[in-house]
Design a protein around this motif. Structure first.
Motif, PDB file in Angstrom:
ATOM      1  N   GLN A  25       0.837  -1.186   0.000  1.00 32.91           N
ATOM      2  CA  GLN A  25       0.000   0.000   0.000  1.00 32.91           C
ATOM      3  C   GLN A  25       0.875   1.239   0.000  1.00 32.91           C
ATOM      4  O   GLN A  25       1.993   1.236   0.514  1.00 32.91           O
ATOM      5  CB  GLN A  25      -0.932   0.018   1.215  1.00 32.91           C
ATOM      6  N   GLY A  26       0.359   2.305  -0.601  1.00 33.39           N
ATOM      7  CA  GLY A  26       1.056   3.586  -0.585  1.00 33.39           C
ATOM      8  C   GLY A  26       0.077   4.668  -0.189  1.00 33.39           C
ATOM      9  O   GLY A  26      -1.137   4.515  -0.357  1.00 33.39           O
ATOM     10  N   MET A  27       0.596   5.745   0.385  1.00 26.60           N
ATOM     11  CA  MET A  27      -0.291   6.838   0.783  1.00 26.60           C
ATOM     12  C   MET A  27       0.382   8.185   0.565  1.00 26.60           C
ATOM     13  O   MET A  27       1.567   8.365   0.858  1.00 26.60           O
ATOM     14  CB  MET A  27      -0.666   6.719   2.269  1.00 26.60           C
ATOM     15  N   TYR A  28      -0.411   9.125   0.040  1.00 26.68           N
ATOM     16  CA  TYR A  28       0.003  10.512  -0.039  1.00 26.68           C
ATOM     17  C   TYR A  28      -1.044  11.314   0.730  1.00 26.68           C
ATOM     18  O   TYR A  28      -2.239  11.181   0.466  1.00 26.68           O
ATOM     19  CB  TYR A  28       0.055  10.986  -1.496  1.00 26.68           C
ATOM     20  N   ALA A  29      -0.596  12.123   1.674  1.00 25.74           N
ATOM     21  CA  ALA A  29      -1.550  12.950   2.420  1.00 25.74           C
ATOM     22  C   ALA A  29      -1.174  14.414   2.276  1.00 25.74           C
ATOM     23  O   ALA A  29      -0.030  14.807   2.557  1.00 25.74           O
ATOM     24  CB  ALA A  29      -1.584  12.559   3.894  1.00 25.74           C
ATOM     25  N   PHE A  30      -2.149  15.215   1.828  1.00 23.21           N
ATOM     26  CA  PHE A  30      -1.920  16.646   1.678  1.00 23.21           C
ATOM     27  C   PHE A  30      -1.739  17.298   3.054  1.00 23.21           C
ATOM     28  O   PHE A  30      -2.373  16.900   4.030  1.00 23.21           O
ATOM     29  CB  PHE A  30      -3.136  17.320   1.037  1.00 23.21           C
ATOM     30  N   GLY A  31      -0.884  18.325   3.093  1.00 17.45           N
ATOM     31  CA  GLY A  31      -0.822  19.165   4.288  1.00 17.45           C
ATOM     32  C   GLY A  31      -1.943  20.205   4.277  1.00 17.45           C
ATOM     33  O   GLY A  31      -2.205  20.854   5.274  1.00 17.45           O
ATOM     34  N   ASN A  32      -2.605  20.349   3.120  1.00 14.00           N
ATOM     35  CA  ASN A  32      -3.671  21.358   2.952  1.00 14.00           C
ATOM     36  C   ASN A  32      -3.192  22.761   3.321  1.00 14.00           C
ATOM     37  O   ASN A  32      -3.907  23.544   3.930  1.00 14.00           O
ATOM     38  CB  ASN A  32      -4.914  20.982   3.770  1.00 14.00           C
ATOM     39  N   GLN A  33      -1.934  23.045   2.905  1.00 15.59           N
ATOM     40  CA  GLN A  33      -1.354  24.355   3.143  1.00 15.59           C
ATOM     41  C   GLN A  33      -1.316  25.151   1.852  1.00 15.59           C
ATOM     42  O   GLN A  33      -1.135  24.585   0.768  1.00 15.59           O
ATOM     43  CB  GLN A  33       0.097  24.208   3.643  1.00 15.59           C
ATOM     44  N   ALA A  34      -1.469  26.456   1.962  1.00 19.21           N
ATOM     45  CA  ALA A  34      -1.280  27.313   0.799  1.00 19.21           C
ATOM     46  C   ALA A  34       0.206  27.360   0.441  1.00 19.21           C
ATOM     47  O   ALA A  34       1.061  27.103   1.286  1.00 19.21           O
ATOM     48  CB  ALA A  34      -1.798  28.723   1.093  1.00 19.21           C
ATOM     49  N   ASN A  35       0.499  27.684  -0.809  1.00 15.97           N
ATOM     50  CA  ASN A  35       1.902  27.698  -1.238  1.00 15.97           C
ATOM     51  C   ASN A  35       2.669  28.846  -0.613  1.00 15.97           C
ATOM     52  O   ASN A  35       3.882  28.916  -0.703  1.00 15.97           O
ATOM     53  CB  ASN A  35       2.013  27.736  -2.768  1.00 15.97           C
ATOM     54  N   ASN A  36       1.963  29.742   0.038  1.00 15.56           N
ATOM     55  CA  ASN A  36       2.637  30.847   0.726  1.00 15.56           C
ATOM     56  C   ASN A  36       2.268  30.861   2.215  1.00 15.56           C
ATOM     57  O   ASN A  36       2.202  31.903   2.832  1.00 15.56           O
ATOM     58  CB  ASN A  36       2.261  32.182   0.085  1.00 15.56           C
ATOM     59  N   ALA A  37       2.014  29.664   2.757  1.00 14.04           N
ATOM     60  CA  ALA A  37       1.573  29.574   4.146  1.00 14.04           C
ATOM     61  C   ALA A  37       2.656  30.049   5.103  1.00 14.04           C
ATOM     62  O   ALA A  37       3.842  29.820   4.891  1.00 14.04           O
ATOM     63  CB  ALA A  37       1.188  28.142   4.489  1.00 14.04           C
ATOM     64  N   THR A  38       2.241  30.723   6.166  1.00 11.01           N
ATOM     65  CA  THR A  38       3.154  31.101   7.238  1.00 11.01           C
ATOM     66  C   THR A  38       2.485  30.704   8.545  1.00 11.01           C
ATOM     67  O   THR A  38       1.299  30.462   8.593  1.00 11.01           O
ATOM     68  CB  THR A  38       3.408  32.614   7.255  1.00 11.01           C
ATOM     69  N   GLY A  39       3.264  30.627   9.587  1.00  9.63           N
ATOM     70  CA  GLY A  39       2.657  30.232  10.849  1.00  9.63           C
ATOM     71  C   GLY A  39       3.652  30.333  11.972  1.00  9.63           C
ATOM     72  O   GLY A  39       4.836  30.603  11.765  1.00  9.63           O
ATOM     73  N   THR A  40       3.171  30.109  13.178  1.00  8.76           N
ATOM     74  CA  THR A  40       4.009  30.172  14.364  1.00  8.76           C
ATOM     75  C   THR A  40       5.167  29.195  14.232  1.00  8.76           C
ATOM     76  O   THR A  40       4.971  28.040  13.862  1.00  8.76           O
ATOM     77  CB  THR A  40       3.187  29.794  15.607  1.00  8.76           C
ATOM     78  N   GLY A  41       6.348  29.644  14.505  1.00 10.35           N
ATOM     79  CA  GLY A  41       7.495  28.755  14.485  1.00 10.35           C
ATOM     80  C   GLY A  41       8.142  28.596  13.136  1.00 10.35           C
ATOM     81  O   GLY A  41       9.175  27.957  13.003  1.00 10.35           O
ATOM     82  N   TYR A  42       7.530  29.186  12.114  1.00  7.44           N
ATOM     83  CA  TYR A  42       8.116  29.061  10.782  1.00  7.44           C
ATOM     84  C   TYR A  42       9.282  30.024  10.662  1.00  7.44           C
ATOM     85  O   TYR A  42       9.208  31.169  11.107  1.00  7.44           O
ATOM     86  CB  TYR A  42       7.093  29.394   9.689  1.00  7.44           C
TER      87      TYR A  42
END
Lengths: 388, 388, 388
Positions: free
Chosen positions: A183-200
């Motif tokens: 089995q194989g799996m790909y899971a999206f992070g569901n992030q925008a290509n310009n996402a920013t956030g705490t700790g980045y």
């Protein structure tokens, strides 16, 4: 054992025209007394899921004709000791993602929609990651209870995607390949290509934060079952707060490589695992380190039950933990059992692992501060489990 | 398609004495890949409910004799991409009311108890508002996906009672009036007559805060279906934070007037809507302004599926947004379908609408900051949906 | 009335081999208009559960042979006026324990696993406490609605374990003891032996915080039913915030002693209760005080329904409250009823009780500030209830 209760009703009442459809209600309730002792103190109380994870679910299959089928699976975690759904189980891939703090019922164990046929199965939604299975299937304690293998990362860290991933697309090989499976799996992070956030880090590309890619291939024929798995989850540096052998780290990407195998001698099934879990970007970006572990276990049918035993060990540089686990499960029926499990953990080189159960809602999650470096810890589970 | 699975069992096993009772388990799972692009960035990931809102429900009816029946309906929203129940969906009428932040399963889609007979139906609890239906029924995309009409207020604002209201008492006309149909709803704000709260003006009478009153009347006969709806929700000034065409406002009372209609030509069903949504007490008490919109759509059966297309436009003073939407739904069975939908949004006069899906839990809710004034935005949904 | 809907299906379709197993879906929906008036104001709105607590549940039994059975019971509270599961109901034993603030569905009413046989029943998980039953069973209003007895502590305080306890192990006597019945319960606090926390006195042993021990013994034969109950819950000083007769206190240990009885004269069943609820460590450690109450009620079958009436009184030192309650329940069927209930509360000596319903999610929980010392308060419930 899960039976198509509602499905049977449809078959009985509606005949051939609807015979291809089924909806099943299923579940497990597992409760017992758990006691965990470290040098810092003892905690004793009621805890869920030492023998099997408590759950409630709905699943169904529709025959689309031509060998094609559509199916769904909604499975919620339960903590029957207080009636809540889940306690602090994250349902988002990102480290530090949304937690179900309030305990409402969610289908956090599995929530999938599948299309299957001769080509295998495509499965979409929230599901177990391919890289999780070896540390559960080849653990006689099934990754639950105080007896669970130390090399199971859930005991040593907190990568959100270690057991399951949301937003995933998975593929399973068909089961007619002469014993080979995969089995194989790909899971999206569901992030925008310009996402920013705490700790980045400023300028860091965080569009892949929370993205999981994993693979598992195996072979099961007669008494043999063995499989190899590999997975990588992208995390922005410092967002993946992992607790390894009792010490906390702020890390980034998580890589999981593991092998497991079992051989059924008839009188007993012997099983083993080898694991290597790598964390990047420890505190200072660029560093990386690995937790290495192994386990050797046995599951022997004795009387109306099973004797379970396992030795497991894990190390991070000079920090080392090991665990002896023993248990007995007595079957009152195919669906109901009583059980007792004991475990003893040893630590050296600064390691501070406890014998706490890894089950969600267990006492180790509730309680006793683990001031346990280089000390022993013992754990006990006595309980009852039923399924429907 | 929802079938009385459990009900059938009762009929089969218990005969006439209990034949009048039924309990049905039903649901929808819909998952796909969604991508939304604005000038500010792109977000791609797994999203739920582009073709049909994912859900799990229980409903039942009891025949009380004399044409009278008591029935209940409990329907929970699902986000199967992560297994959670609902994401930030408010279940209280007041602007800024309680949110289900943690995602536990709630019967937030519908939770009602009904008494029905020759007189029609009295329905109590949480239900769709009469004023919502036109913008969903006469939208070929059913108010879901990137293709949903812009004139659907959910894309442009956040009045808590736009789609549903809690604490409501509704009345539905009987269905034997020669094609005429109608419903009315009164929903309590459940406020004390001397209620005060954050954002309330001193001395303001807030006892009506969150109170909804709405009406819908229509006519459906042969190829024709058309209906008119009006509703007003009382909000204390400044508590109804609405986002119109990409800009946020703190407002008060919300008035919704809308019309929809469809004509089925056989080769295609053509549908249209006109909407007028008024907000009082913009920032400074006393001001009011209206969002005006319209849409023209078509749903044409082609092969084993349906071609969907729509143009919709909405304006607030000089700010204007418009959207072109195209889709195809291919039916694998009566219950299961695959689909693809594309949409393109244009903005002018300061409007900043995006092509994000309006579905709860969609990527537009998750992601990309909509720095989009006077820019275009595109959206894509490719997925699969099954129901049971 | 709850029927084994799904169970029947299994019986019908699978015959003897599986006849011993059953899973049942059951529930109650109860909704109505409630109005509560005090001197401070009036609140009118939709409220749930005045006649019977709204709920949704799953339960099942497995025959293990030899008279032994394993069974489970998962029962969630519902607030159908907004579709949420529960509102602020605590599922942990400790005062100030985790609340289900967000309203997600949890099995907070009951979540148990049982082993039963000739010896009686051992029940594990979250369940009603033995000390709760008398104030509900011997109240004609069943501890719900504006009519519920004042001596029911839920109207006067907030000990977490008053109605239910998590992490419990209970034992029930078998039902063949010539009318004698009884149950005992021990509930773990799930605290470490060195637990510390907010509000704990330094050096205090808090390992027993949240621990409940209770007992109930009774006799039911022919027209007579009577029972005595006693329970103690350990709380660390100052963590058990109780509201008694309208005034708040920070207290510790909670002791509940109560008696109830009923005699069925045929034309009417007369019932009575006497209660004594003691709180230790009021504000200053060492103090303790008791709420004393009593009630006299009647339930008389009249026509297709029941007339309900009750007088109840409760006092704390010189503060006194009393309540007159009247109601009528008209049965549309065995499962569905409409009802009307009125109540009037009087206060003296500084007491400030209101006529608010004690049901979770009722308006009294939502609303009107109870500035009511030495004043009257009136309450009204008009609604409909169905069960399945």
């Amino acid at each position: 054992m899960k039976k198509s209760l509602i499905a049977l009703a449809v078959l009985a009442a509606s005949g051939a025209a609807m015979a291809q459809s089924s909806v099943t209600l299923f579940g497990v309730l597992d409760l017992g007394v758990e006691s965990v002792k470290t040098n810092a103190g003892t905690i004793t109380g009621l805890a869920p899921s030492a023998n099997s994870s408590s759950r409630l679910g709905f699943k169904g299959t529709e025959d689309l004709g031509g060998g094609l089928a559509a199916s769904f699976w909604l499975e919620a975690a339960l903590n029957p000791s207080s009636g809540i759904g889940s306690s602090g189980t994250s349902t988002a891939n990102q480290a530090g993602g949304n937690n179900i703090a309030a305990g409402g019922l969610t289908f956090n164990r599995r929530s999938t929609l599948s299309l299957s046929g001769n080509f295998g199965e495509v499965r979409i939604g929230r599901d177990y990651t391919p890289s999780f299975w070896n540390t559960a299937i080849f653990d006689p304690f099934g990754a639950n209870s105080v007896g669970a293998t130390l090399s199971n990362y859930t005991g040593n860290g907190s990568a959100t995607t270690f057991v399951r991933a949301s937003n995933s697309i998975g593929y399973f090989l068909p089961n007619n390949l002469g014993g080979f499976y995969g089995q194989g799996m790909y899971a999206f992070g569901n992030q925008a290509n310009n996402a920013t956030g705490t700790g980045y880090t400023t300028g860091e590309n965080t569009s892949s934060n929370g993205r999981y890619v994993g693979l598992r291939v195996g072979y099961a024929q007669g008494p043999i079952d063995t499989a190899l798995a590999y997975a990588k989850t992208n995390y922005a540096a410092g967002t993946n707060t992992a607790s390894l052998l009792g010490t906390s780290f702020a890390a980034g990407n998580f890589t999981d490589l593991n092998w497991g195998g079992s051989y059924d001698f008839g009188v007993a099934k012997v099983m083993a695992t080898i694991t290597n879990q790598k964390l990047d970007d420890f505190v200072t970006a660029g560093n990386s380190d690995s937790t290495k572990g192994w386990s050797l276990g046995v599951n022997a049918p004795v009387g109306a039950g099973n004797v379970l035993a396992q030795y497991s060990a894990v190390k991070l540089d000079s920090a080392k933990s090991n665990k002896w686990s023993f248990g007995y499960q007595y079957n009152l029926s195919k669906r109901t059992a009583v059980y007792g499990i004991v475990a003893r953990v040893g630590n050296s080189g600064g390691a501070a692992s406890t014998a706490g159960s890894f089950s969600s809602g267990s006492l180790s999650a509730v309680g006793t501060t683990a001031v346990n470096a280089n000390q022993n810890s013992t754990g006990l589970d006595i309980g009852i489990r039923t399924s429907f």
